[in-house]
Write a protein that holds these residues in place. Structure first.
Motif, PDB file in Angstrom:
ATOM      1  N   ALA A   1       0.870  -1.182   0.000  1.00 49.83           N
ATOM      2  CA  ALA A   1       0.000   0.000   0.000  1.00 49.83           C
ATOM      3  C   ALA A   1       0.902   1.227   0.000  1.00 49.83           C
ATOM      4  O   ALA A   1       1.950   1.234   0.654  1.00 49.83           O
ATOM      5  CB  ALA A   1      -0.900   0.018   1.227  1.00 49.83           C
ATOM      6  N   LEU A   2       0.511   2.270  -0.724  1.00 50.61           N
ATOM      7  CA  LEU A   2       1.370   3.438  -0.914  1.00 50.61           C
ATOM      8  C   LEU A   2       0.540   4.711  -0.898  1.00 50.61           C
ATOM      9  O   LEU A   2      -0.528   4.765  -1.512  1.00 50.61           O
ATOM     10  CB  LEU A   2       2.089   3.309  -2.262  1.00 50.61           C
ATOM     11  N   ASP A   3       1.010   5.717  -0.183  1.00 50.92           N
ATOM     12  CA  ASP A   3       0.432   7.062  -0.208  1.00 50.92           C
ATOM     13  C   ASP A   3       1.543   8.038  -0.533  1.00 50.92           C
ATOM     14  O   ASP A   3       2.638   7.957   0.034  1.00 50.92           O
ATOM     15  CB  ASP A   3      -0.178   7.434   1.146  1.00 50.92           C
ATOM     16  N   LEU A   4       1.263   8.972  -1.428  1.00 52.16           N
ATOM     17  CA  LEU A   4       2.237   9.981  -1.831  1.00 52.16           C
ATOM     18  C   LEU A   4       1.675  11.357  -1.497  1.00 52.16           C
ATOM     19  O   LEU A   4       0.580  11.707  -1.942  1.00 52.16           O
ATOM     20  CB  LEU A   4       2.517   9.865  -3.332  1.00 52.16           C
ATOM     21  N   ASP A   5       2.406  12.102  -0.672  1.00 48.28           N
ATOM     22  CA  ASP A   5       2.023  13.474  -0.331  1.00 48.28           C
ATOM     23  C   ASP A   5       2.920  14.426  -1.103  1.00 48.28           C
ATOM     24  O   ASP A   5       4.120  14.180  -1.238  1.00 48.28           O
ATOM     25  CB  ASP A   5       2.183  13.733   1.164  1.00 48.28           C
ATOM     26  N   LEU A   6       2.336  15.506  -1.585  1.00 51.42           N
ATOM     27  CA  LEU A   6       3.083  16.516  -2.319  1.00 51.42           C
ATOM     28  C   LEU A   6       2.849  17.857  -1.642  1.00 51.42           C
ATOM     29  O   LEU A   6       1.697  18.273  -1.466  1.00 51.42           O
ATOM     30  CB  LEU A   6       2.619  16.549  -3.774  1.00 51.42           C
ATOM     31  N   ASN A   7       3.916  18.490  -1.224  1.00 51.98           N
ATOM     32  CA  ASN A   7       3.850  19.781  -0.526  1.00 51.98           C
ATOM     33  C   ASN A   7       2.893  19.729   0.666  1.00 51.98           C
ATOM     34  O   ASN A   7       2.111  20.650   0.904  1.00 51.98           O
ATOM     35  CB  ASN A   7       3.445  20.904  -1.485  1.00 51.98           C
ATOM     36  N   GLY A   8       2.936  18.642   1.406  1.00 47.35           N
ATOM     37  CA  GLY A   8       2.149  18.508   2.620  1.00 47.35           C
ATOM     38  C   GLY A   8       0.696  18.112   2.417  1.00 47.35           C
ATOM     39  O   GLY A   8      -0.073  18.089   3.374  1.00 47.35           O
ATOM     40  N   HIS A   9       0.286  17.813   1.191  1.00 51.89           N
ATOM     41  CA  HIS A   9      -1.098  17.414   0.912  1.00 51.89           C
ATOM     42  C   HIS A   9      -1.120  16.039   0.251  1.00 51.89           C
ATOM     43  O   HIS A   9      -0.252  15.720  -0.561  1.00 51.89           O
ATOM     44  CB  HIS A   9      -1.781  18.417  -0.031  1.00 51.89           C
ATOM     45  N   SER A  10      -2.149  15.270   0.569  1.00 42.93           N
ATOM     46  CA  SER A  10      -2.317  13.971  -0.067  1.00 42.93           C
ATOM     47  C   SER A  10      -2.438  14.171  -1.573  1.00 42.93           C
ATOM     48  O   SER A  10      -3.198  15.024  -2.036  1.00 42.93           O
ATOM     49  CB  SER A  10      -3.575  13.299   0.488  1.00 42.93           C
ATOM     50  N   PHE A  11      -1.669  13.405  -2.333  1.00 44.16           N
ATOM     51  CA  PHE A  11      -1.648  13.605  -3.785  1.00 44.16           C
ATOM     52  C   PHE A  11      -2.016  12.337  -4.552  1.00 44.16           C
ATOM     53  O   PHE A  11      -2.784  12.390  -5.493  1.00 44.16           O
ATOM     54  CB  PHE A  11      -0.267  14.101  -4.215  1.00 44.16           C
ATOM     55  N   ALA A  12      -1.470  11.199  -4.166  1.00 44.35           N
ATOM     56  CA  ALA A  12      -1.724   9.964  -4.899  1.00 44.35           C
ATOM     57  C   ALA A  12      -1.720   8.793  -3.924  1.00 44.35           C
ATOM     58  O   ALA A  12      -1.110   8.851  -2.859  1.00 44.35           O
ATOM     59  CB  ALA A  12      -0.649   9.749  -5.960  1.00 44.35           C
ATOM     60  N   SER A  13      -2.409   7.724  -4.321  1.00 41.78           N
ATOM     61  CA  SER A  13      -2.408   6.509  -3.502  1.00 41.78           C
ATOM     62  C   SER A  13      -2.547   5.308  -4.420  1.00 41.78           C
ATOM     63  O   SER A  13      -3.045   5.412  -5.536  1.00 41.78           O
ATOM     64  CB  SER A  13      -3.540   6.532  -2.477  1.00 41.78           C
ATOM     65  N   GLY A  14      -2.072   4.168  -3.912  1.00 43.10           N
ATOM     66  CA  GLY A  14      -2.173   2.956  -4.695  1.00 43.10           C
ATOM     67  C   GLY A  14      -1.971   1.724  -3.841  1.00 43.10           C
ATOM     68  O   GLY A  14      -1.405   1.793  -2.748  1.00 43.10           O
ATOM     69  N   VAL A  15      -2.440   0.611  -4.346  1.00 40.16           N
ATOM     70  CA  VAL A  15      -2.270  -0.684  -3.682  1.00 40.16           C
ATOM     71  C   VAL A  15      -1.951  -1.726  -4.742  1.00 40.16           C
ATOM     72  O   VAL A  15      -2.281  -1.563  -5.911  1.00 40.16           O
ATOM     73  CB  VAL A  15      -3.531  -1.109  -2.896  1.00 40.16           C
ATOM     74  N   SER A  16      -1.300  -2.785  -4.312  1.00 35.54           N
ATOM     75  CA  SER A  16      -0.984  -3.884  -5.210  1.00 35.54           C
ATOM     76  C   SER A  16      -0.893  -5.171  -4.399  1.00 35.54           C
ATOM     77  O   SER A  16      -0.361  -5.165  -3.288  1.00 35.54           O
ATOM     78  CB  SER A  16       0.352  -3.628  -5.919  1.00 35.54           C
ATOM     79  N   ASP A  17      -1.407  -6.243  -4.957  1.00 36.26           N
ATOM     80  CA  ASP A  17      -1.258  -7.537  -4.288  1.00 36.26           C
ATOM     81  C   ASP A  17      -0.055  -8.271  -4.868  1.00 36.26           C
ATOM     82  O   ASP A  17       0.040  -9.488  -4.801  1.00 36.26           O
ATOM     83  CB  ASP A  17      -2.525  -8.378  -4.397  1.00 36.26           C
TER      84      ASP A  17
END
Length: 143
Positions: free
Chosen positions: A70-86
């Motif tokens: 599971a992955l969350d990417l924040d850009l300049n302190g704000h949530s920007f992208a997310s993803g999951v993979s099995d």
């Protein structure tokens, strides 16, 4: 009563085994994760999709098995992208080793608009900060 002693003995053995397993987790160093690359994927409607390639390094003396990311990417302190993979593949980050994991992430139009409005309102574009958070899932415990 002999059955209750057997049950108590089994319970004690399981409890001590779990404590030993937990103790080994406390001595683990954190894994190191770096973004190794980003490739575009086909999106739907108002979303953008990318394959984020992560280089995961294990500085510990035992391998770490995983069967999901599971992955969350924040850009300049704000949530920007997310993803999951099995993704399983080999499903192991080797001891004192590394592996490359690809995770498809989604960026919503709202996230893009929020970033664009931040820059349009006079925020400095000279420095872009990002943070990647995530976890490798494996068996009953996540890493």
């Amino acid at each position: 009563m002999p059955n209750s002693r057997l049950v108590l003995l089994i319970f004690a053995w399981v409890a001590f085994s779990m404590l030993g397993g937990w103790a080994s987790l406390f001595n683990r160093e954190e894994m190191r994760v770096n973004v190794a690359g980003i490739e575009p994927l086909e999106g739907q409607g108002l979303e953008m999709r990318f394959a984020v390639k992560l280089r995961v390094q294990n500085p510990n003396d035992s391998p770490i098995d995983y069967d999901g990311v599971a992955l969350d990417l924040d850009l300049n302190g704000h949530s920007f992208a997310s993803g999951v993979s099995d993704q399983r593949g080999t499903g192991t980050v080797p001891r004192f080793g590394e592996t490359l994991i690809s995770v498809p992430v989604t960026i919503s139009a709202l996230s893009v608009a929020r970033q664009a409005l931040g820059y349009a309102s006079g925020d400095s574009v000279s420095k872009v900060s990002y943070a990647v958070r995530g976890r490798l899932a494996g068996g009953a415990l996540g890493y």
